[in-house]
Design an enzyme around this catalytic site. Structure first.
Site, PDB file in Angstrom:
ATOM      1  N   PRO A 120       0.844  -1.202   0.000  1.00 56.96           N
ATOM      2  CA  PRO A 120       0.000   0.000   0.000  1.00 56.96           C
ATOM      3  C   PRO A 120       0.879   1.251   0.000  1.00 56.96           C
ATOM      4  O   PRO A 120       2.036   1.213   0.438  1.00 56.96           O
ATOM      5  CB  PRO A 120      -0.793  -0.131   1.310  1.00 56.96           C
ATOM      6  CG  PRO A 120      -0.714  -1.578   1.670  1.00 56.96           C
ATOM      7  CD  PRO A 120       0.611  -2.060   1.177  1.00 56.96           C
ATOM      8  N   GLU A 153      21.821  -8.022 -16.991  1.00 58.52           N
ATOM      9  CA  GLU A 153      23.165  -8.084 -16.429  1.00 58.52           C
ATOM     10  C   GLU A 153      23.162  -8.529 -14.974  1.00 58.52           C
ATOM     11  O   GLU A 153      24.147  -9.094 -14.492  1.00 58.52           O
ATOM     12  CB  GLU A 153      23.859  -6.730 -16.564  1.00 58.52           C
ATOM     13  CG  GLU A 153      23.264  -5.623 -15.708  1.00 58.52           C
ATOM     14  CD  GLU A 153      23.858  -4.260 -16.045  1.00 58.52           C
ATOM     15  OE1 GLU A 153      24.121  -4.017 -17.239  1.00 58.52           O
ATOM     16  OE2 GLU A 153      24.069  -3.462 -15.123  1.00 58.52           O
TER      17      GLU A 153
END
Length: 724
Positions: free
Chosen positions: A226, A529
């Site tokens: 939230p 990567e």
């Protein structure tokens, strides 16, 4: 709506404010305009005092202010602007339901009074716009730019009489608004301490976010919480959210130029405030009028997939300034990049140096063999030895290492029908780069190089800003105004040399590719990567099911997919790709980029030749894009039509959970048979224990077909659909 009227009224000593207010529907904070001059309504007890007294007072153009509203062309999105006690606010409703409560607007300055109160409305203007424009390349060819606009001119009632305009553009799928500060004597040069834009949301249940002001900038895994549970000072945009009743919204910005990037600060009670990234001295933006800020954008969708096919951010950028851009070429490329991340090669010179003439020719031969148009060679230029991240000032962008003959390499590539992609890592030594930039782009252009990949590796805030004597003046953030201006300068300089850009560790995408189509793609999130990162660990299976709904909303990402050897114990025993082989293929469709890397080593593709065929076939420039299904962080299925043929390509991926999805092919032309070339997760496939099985087969399909997509845990499916 603003009401204007001419009123002949006799002001009498017994008149009270309330009697006049009731007669003319004004409030205590309204202004009476008499003969072109503004006068406040004053109180003495309950008596109304007006600065001009006469037997008969002609109140010309008495401004009666109420709410100024503008709706989307379909009427579903409505934006209202209002002044409350002279303070500007806006609110947003969708389908008559409030989704953003009245939210503040304005600025505070260094050494000047705030520009956030004591306003009156001096004028308002409504307009509409509707056009279809063509992308020179993109995820779709044609985009409709259809909006209704409201401009509200404000002026202070104080002695300074400073002016500000709010501009709202409302689309069927959201809105953008910005501030305009016209040139004026009392607001010439300024230093903004805070942009007071707020977003007072009503009932957000979930938000997908990454923290701002962290050393890796944007390269973090997304969190889902939230809004009021965010534990950081601020979060990056795009910030994508879901309301309690299932509406999706994403807040970002468009056309970021000569300004600081906007992050979002949680204030509690589902309210966010714009938090501009500061200079090292604490000032947020330095400039002078006239000023047009970036657009603050709010995308709205009933289905998460509709966020992906919303082109709000592109539409809020200026049209192409470069004219004929036929020199901008989408396509695929290979390179030594993955070998460097594995540790097989190094950027630096020495026995494992990757950028050698011999190695470059080997990659060029592979590219020519399989019709891949470009090869990227990194680490070719002087400056990579020792701690290059700390000493970016040592980079020389036109001098190669002795074992790399760049003239021979580019000549050899040209004979094979292959282009070399240039590479310039700056390590954010900005002044060193800018001193060499013209020379470097001219150098590349003379070699026939049309695309350059740049890099800005550092740990934030680590951008060294130097004074005229070369002394350190400050350490700047990668997304502050200093770097925003630098990136725009690079784009414009590259364009003069007809060079396109792929930027890693970039400023965030705000849609500037519409204005500068040579700004083709960028990283700007955790890419492939990290699957070879010993320090930070691999990307989990849900990561790529979040990116299309967050990072990718404003534009392309060079994720560098296509790893077909998913474990690499000889190089990185503690790392692996957390997904199946079929999922790596599907990423070419799911994660859009006009420049797509086939990232793995050539020898690995030779060993997975059948699966590699999809990478060879898949285009990078699209006529159309549709999202068939999706749930943020769980799964997504996207289809795209090739711009240069009648072929469609489908990519579907899932998180760590396996699932079966339906894919209706209603987007196909009627009365035509197609062949679907399917690359599906094979029997028993699962990312953790058995990632390699791929079931490659063909099936006849048409627009009435509903394909069953069986996705393994961490899996995916890639399909080419061509006419039979």
């Amino acid at each position: 709506m603003e009401k204007t009227t001419n009123i002949l009224y006799t002001v009498k000593p017994g008149d009270t404010f309330y009697s006049i207010a009731q007669r003319f529907h004004v409030t205590i904070h309204d202004i009476i305009r008499i003969n072109g001059l503004f006068y406040p309504i004053l109180f003495v007890g309950q008596l109304l005092k007006i600065p001009i007294y006469a037997e008969n007072v002609l109140l010309k153009s008495l401004k009666l202010y109420s709410t100024y509203s503008v709706s989307s062309p379909d009427g579903r999105v409505q934006v209202a602007f209002m002044l409350k006690n002279g303070v500007p606010f806006y609110r947003v409703t969708y389908n008559d339901k409030l989704i953003i409560k009245p939210s503040k607007l304005g600025f505070t300055f260094k050494n000047a009074e705030p520009l956030n109160r004591n306003f009156i409305v001096t004028a308002s203007k409504y307009g509409s716009f509707d056009e279809i424009w063509t992308q020179p390349w993109g995820e779709v060819k044609e985009i409709r730019n259809h909006y209704n606009e409201l401009r509200v001119d404000l002026e202070e009632t104080t002695e300074t009489l400073r002016r500000m305009t709010l501009v709202f553009r409302v689309y069927n799928y959201g809105l953008g608004f910005r501030y305009e500060l016209p040139k004026q004597d009392n607001l010439s040069h300024f230093e903004i301490l805070n942009e007071e834009t707020e977003f007072a949301l009503t009932d957000v249940n979930e938000a997908w976010w990454i923290p701002a002001y962290q050393e890796l900038y944007s390269e973090y895994l997304f969190n889902k919480t939230p809004l009021d549970s965010i534990p950081y000072r601020a979060v990056h945009t795009p910030l994508t959210m879901k309301t309690a009743d299932g509406l999706y919204m994403s807040i970002h910005e468009a056309n970021l130029s000569d300004y600081s990037s906007m992050t979002l600060m949680p204030l509690g009670n589902n309210t966010l405030a714009a938090d501009l990234v500061p200079w090292s001295d604490g000032v947020k933006v330095k400039g002078s009028t006239p000023l047009k800020t970036p657009w603050r954008t709010i995308q709205i969708a009933e289905k998460p997939g509709d966020l992906i096919t919303s082109y709000l951010i592109l539409n809020l950028n200026e049209p192409n300034k470069l004219g004929n851009v036929s020199w901008v070429k989408p396509g695929k490329y290979i390179g030594i990049w993955w070998g460097i991340h594995l540790g097989k090669y190094t950027w630096s010179s020495g026995p494992k140096h990757g950028a050698t003439t011999e190695n470059a020719k080997r990659y060029i031969d592979f590219a020519a063999k399989y019709g891949i148009p470009m090869v990227l060679i990194e680490g070719w230029n002087i400056g990579w030895d020792n701690d290059w991240i700390k000493h970016g000032e040592k980079f020389d962008f036109t001098t190669p290492y002795e074992d790399y003959d760049i003239v021979e390499v580019t000549s050899y590539a040209a004979k094979k029908g292959v282009k070399i992609i240039g590479h310039m890592e700056t390590a954010t030594a900005i002044q060193n780069f800018e001193r060499q930039m013209e020379k470097a782009f001219a150098f590349y252009k003379n070699l026939g190089i049309d695309v350059v990949k740049s890099g800005y590796v550092t740990f934030d805030p680590g951008v060294k800003r130097l004074d005229e004597q070369g002394n350190l003046a400050g350490l700047e953030w990668r997304d502050g105004q200093y770097m925003v201006n630098h990136h725009r300068k690079v784009i414009e300089t590259a364009a003069r040399y007809h060079i396109s850009l792929d930027v890693h560790e970039p400023i965030k995408d705000t849609g500037e590719r519409r204005t500068y189509p040579n700004m083709m793609t960028r990283e700007g999130a955790r890419g492939q990567e990290f699957d070879a990162s010993s320090q930070h660990g691999s990307n989990p299976p849900d990561h790529t099911t979040i990116l299309p709904f967050t990072r990718l909303l404003p534009g392309p990402m060079d994720y560098t997919p296509g790893i077909v050897k998913l474990t690499y114990k000889e190089y990185k025993p503690n790392n692996r790709v957390q997904g199946t082989l079929a999922k790596q293929l599907a990423l070419y469709v799911v994660i859009y980029s006009p420049l797509q890397m086939a990232a793995d080593l050539p020898e690995n593709y030779e060993k997975q030749r059948d699966a590699f065929q999809f990478i060879i076939d898949v285009p990078t420039d699209w006529q159309d894009t549709k999202v068939l299904n999706g749930e943020i962080g769980k799964y997504v299925t996207i289809v795209r039509k090739d711009r240069n043929s009648e072929d469609w390509y489908l990519g579907s991926i899932t998180n760590e959970n396996g699932r079966t999805l339906g894919a209706p092919l209603t987007f196909l032309e009627p009365n035509i048979k197609y062949v679907a070339e399917i690359y599906a997760d094979g029997a028993g496939a699962a990312w953790k224990c058995n990632p390699y099985p791929v079931d490659i087969h063909k099936a006849f399909v048409d627009r009435n077909t509903i394909l069953k997509l069986r996705l393994a845990p961490g899996g995916g499916q890639a399909i080419r659909i061509r006419q039979a």
